[in-house]
Design an enzyme around this catalytic site. Structure first.
Site, short mmCIF file in Angstrom:
data_model
loop_
_atom_site.label_atom_id
_atom_site.label_comp_id
_atom_site.label_asym_id
_atom_site.label_seq_id
_atom_site.Cartn_x
_atom_site.Cartn_y
_atom_site.Cartn_z
N ASP A 1 31.88 -36.70 5.65
CA ASP A 1 32.81 -37.46 6.49
C ASP A 1 34.21 -37.21 5.94
O ASP A 1 34.49 -37.54 4.80
CB ASP A 1 32.46 -38.95 6.43
CG ASP A 1 33.22 -39.74 7.50
OD1 ASP A 1 33.71 -39.10 8.45
OD2 ASP A 1 33.31 -40.96 7.38
N ASN B 1 27.87 -53.04 7.12
CA ASN B 1 27.60 -53.29 8.54
C ASN B 1 26.66 -54.47 8.69
O ASN B 1 25.67 -54.58 7.97
CB ASN B 1 26.95 -52.06 9.17
CG ASN B 1 27.90 -50.89 9.16
OD1 ASN B 1 28.93 -50.92 9.83
ND2 ASN B 1 27.57 -49.86 8.39
N HIS C 1 31.77 -54.11 11.42
CA HIS C 1 31.99 -52.98 10.52
C HIS C 1 33.04 -53.42 9.52
O HIS C 1 34.20 -53.59 9.87
CB HIS C 1 32.48 -51.80 11.39
CG HIS C 1 32.65 -50.52 10.65
ND1 HIS C 1 33.83 -49.80 10.68
CD2 HIS C 1 31.80 -49.80 9.88
CE1 HIS C 1 33.69 -48.69 9.97
NE2 HIS C 1 32.47 -48.66 9.48
#
Lengths: 66, 509
Positions: free
Chosen positions: B95, B164, B248
């Site tokens: 990422d 989360n 989130h």
């Protein structure tokens, strides 16, 4: 599991009456033991710390993420 | 509700290529993820299925136009970046410029700790596979890879450790912002990872509770890479959007100490349960939340006073007590004093930690990251007479987070019996390959373990089969995170040696 920390304190408390005869001596003995303990931790960490702190810290460069 | 809900964590690891400080981190991260794939997978590598991803959906009810979005916000386009879906139901991928591990869906805080720890071991193994070159892609820079579970390089860059939580859709977002912001401003006294240096670039001298606090600039928003908000509004539930939203959380630090992670997700889940039940009515709003977040982080004595509600003044620990007592009342009311074991244990641990933080934070050095780190730094300062600006202290901060057991200082403290654990090495080892039993991660992980040749792709909410006799790929949606558990599909999986048999049984009804 969160209660485990209480163990060492409890055993200290139980030692208290025996120590009462020579409190100053007992305290300094405990402090010495504590100091030795800290020395042991730091020596263990000294062994694995990167040798050139300044260079190492300088070269740790990351790109931003989320 | 109790502490139980669908939840998980995502960790972006710091990465360095030894001997090559200028190495391209995206290349290095790709090399790492590919090395893990080629060293552990027995068959084809399933792709990530992006069909259901919508990172620009905003919990406030609108979509951000794609052409207004920063390129770094577009995570749903398959950029050809490396990605592995693991048999434990987790995801290891690249990422931005970091390797990232997302835990499988879990139902309770101890499971989150376990699969979060499993992620550290997966990442460590990956770095070793890439370093010895066992199947590694060696086209990039050649040095060994080292990973750090921290959130800043101390020079202005930050990378995240997200949480989360699945919430009921009916929960008004305004309630989440109002009641969760003060909790987030104060919870760093429990779950901060500790940091040497003040300010984004770390130039200010001193120690602070949090790795991340200085990187937050607004109270509410969609961004995660710039103008970071205390409450992130990204709303991709990876579940039925009529029923659920996913909160989130981007504010937290990457924790190594298991109690820190345990309380981070456990207490947050309990507070969310109160918000969902509209139980919390007290006005605990903290004035100037962003500045207060930083002020709390910059005060390891825990004496800084916040301005709360209609002018009350209290410390961050006292504000945590407000939440603790409210949760206690909520649990007592809902369960008549008899909550489930997981809820009871989080409450007991939270109470114990707050009591000791209030008395003397150093009493928590065996459980909380920031206290363990500060104690070690203080011992060095005492022995060697070091100023906070000394590079050795910044080195200790960094090396605390080194994932290698032989070099990482967190690991040295654990090995010396100086930090308590909640899970065993054997449990962590198993969790590297086995999924939790009680969520859809079980179905995903087991499909990958049992039928590796037949899984073309998967994601949080789907498994895609490539089956003999079918021209097109067959997508099995897994939209309900509570279904696909062992109780639900275990016998079905046991009955079928082939993916085709399983698929036919699944679609027969």
């Amino acid at each position: 599991m969160a209660q485990e920390h209480k163990q060492p304190r409890k055993s200290h408390d139980e030692e208290e009456p025996a120590d009462a005869a020579a409190p100053a001596e007992a305290v300094s003995e405990r402090k010495e033991q504590l100091d030795e303990d800290i020395d042991a931790i730091l020596e263990d960490i000294d062994d694995v710390l990167e040798t050139n702190a300044e260079d190492f810290v300088k070269s740790f460069i990351q790109k931003g993420g989320q | 509700m109790s502490v139980r809900r669908i939840m998980g964590t995502e960790t972006e690891f710091g990465i360095s290529v030894q001997g090559h400080p200028q190495a391209n981190p995206m290349v290095a991260s790709t090399r790492l993820v590919n090395a893990y794939a080629s060293s552990t997978l027995r068959a084809r590598r399933a792709r990530w299925d992006f069909e259901e991803e919508s990172p620009l959906r905003d919990a406030r009810g609108f979509d951000l136009a794609r052409d207004l979005a920063d390129a770094s916000q577009l995570t749903d386009e398959d950029l050809g970046l490396a990605n592995v879906i693991l048999t434990n139901g987790a995801r290891l991928y690249v990422d931005h410029a970091h390797p990232e591990y997302s835990t499988p869906e879990c139902t309770n805080p101890l499971d989150v700790v376990l699969w979060d720890k499993a992620g550290e071991q997966v990442a460590l193994d990956a770095s070793r596979f890439a370093s010895v070159g066992a199947g590694a892609d060696r086209t990039g820079d050649q040095g060994d890879l080292v990973l750090y579970k921290n959130n800043t390089d101390g020079k202005g860059a930050s990378y995240g450790a997200h949480e989360n939580y699945l919430l009921r859709r009916s929960t008004p977002f305004g309630d989440i912002v109002r009641h969760l912001t003060p909790f987030f401003v104060s919870r760093q006294v429990v779950c901060g990872a500790g940091r040497v240096g003040i300010g984004q670039d770390g130039r200010g001298e001193g120690f602070q509770l949090s790795q991340r606090a200085d990187f937050f600039e607004v109270e509410v928003g969609l961004e995660t890479t710039l103008k970071r908000p205390i409450i992130n509004t990204r709303d991709e539930p990876h579940a039925d959007p009529e029923k659920y939203r996913r909160l989130h959380v981007i504010l937290g630090d990457a924790n190594l100490a298991e109690t820190s992670t345990y309380l981070k997700v456990g207490t947050t889940s309990l507070v969310l349960a109160m918000i969902e039940d509209r139980f919390l009515t007290e006005d605990l709003r903290v004035s100037r939340a962003v500045a207060s977040l930083k002020a709390v982080s910059h005060d390891p004595t825990l004496t800084h006073e916040l301005e709360v509600g209609d002018g009350r003044r209290m410390t961050a620990v006292q504000l945590q007590w407000e939440y603790f007592h409210a949760v206690q009342r909520h649990v007592a009311q809902k369960y008549a004093g008899d909550p489930d074991e997981a809820t009871r244990d989080v409450l007991a641990s939270w109470e114990s930690v707050l009591t000791r933080l209030e008395r003397d934070p150093m009493e928590c050095a065996r459980e909380l990251d920031w206290v363990a780190k500060l104690r070690l730094l203080q011992q060095y300062r005492d022995r060697d007479g070091l100023a906070w600006s000394d590079a050795k202290l910044a080195l200790i901060d960094l090396q605390y987070a080194d994932l290698r057991p032989e070099k990482g200082l967190y690991h040295r403290l654990v090995r010396g019996g100086r930090i308590e654990r909640l899970v065993t090495d054997e449990q962590v080892q198993r969790a590297m390959t086995e999924p939790p039993h009680d969520t859809r991660a079980y179905f995903r992980g087991q499909c990958l373990a049992r039928y590796p040749d037949s899984i073309a792709a998967a994601s949080w909410d789907s498994v895609i089969f490539d089956l003999p006799g079918h021209d097109s790929l067959q997508r099995v949606p897994t939209i309900d995170p509570m279904r696909g558990s062992r109780a639900h599909v275990g016998a079905l999986l046991d009955d079928h040696d082939t993916a085709l048999g399983l698929f036919e049984a699944l679609t027969a009804g």
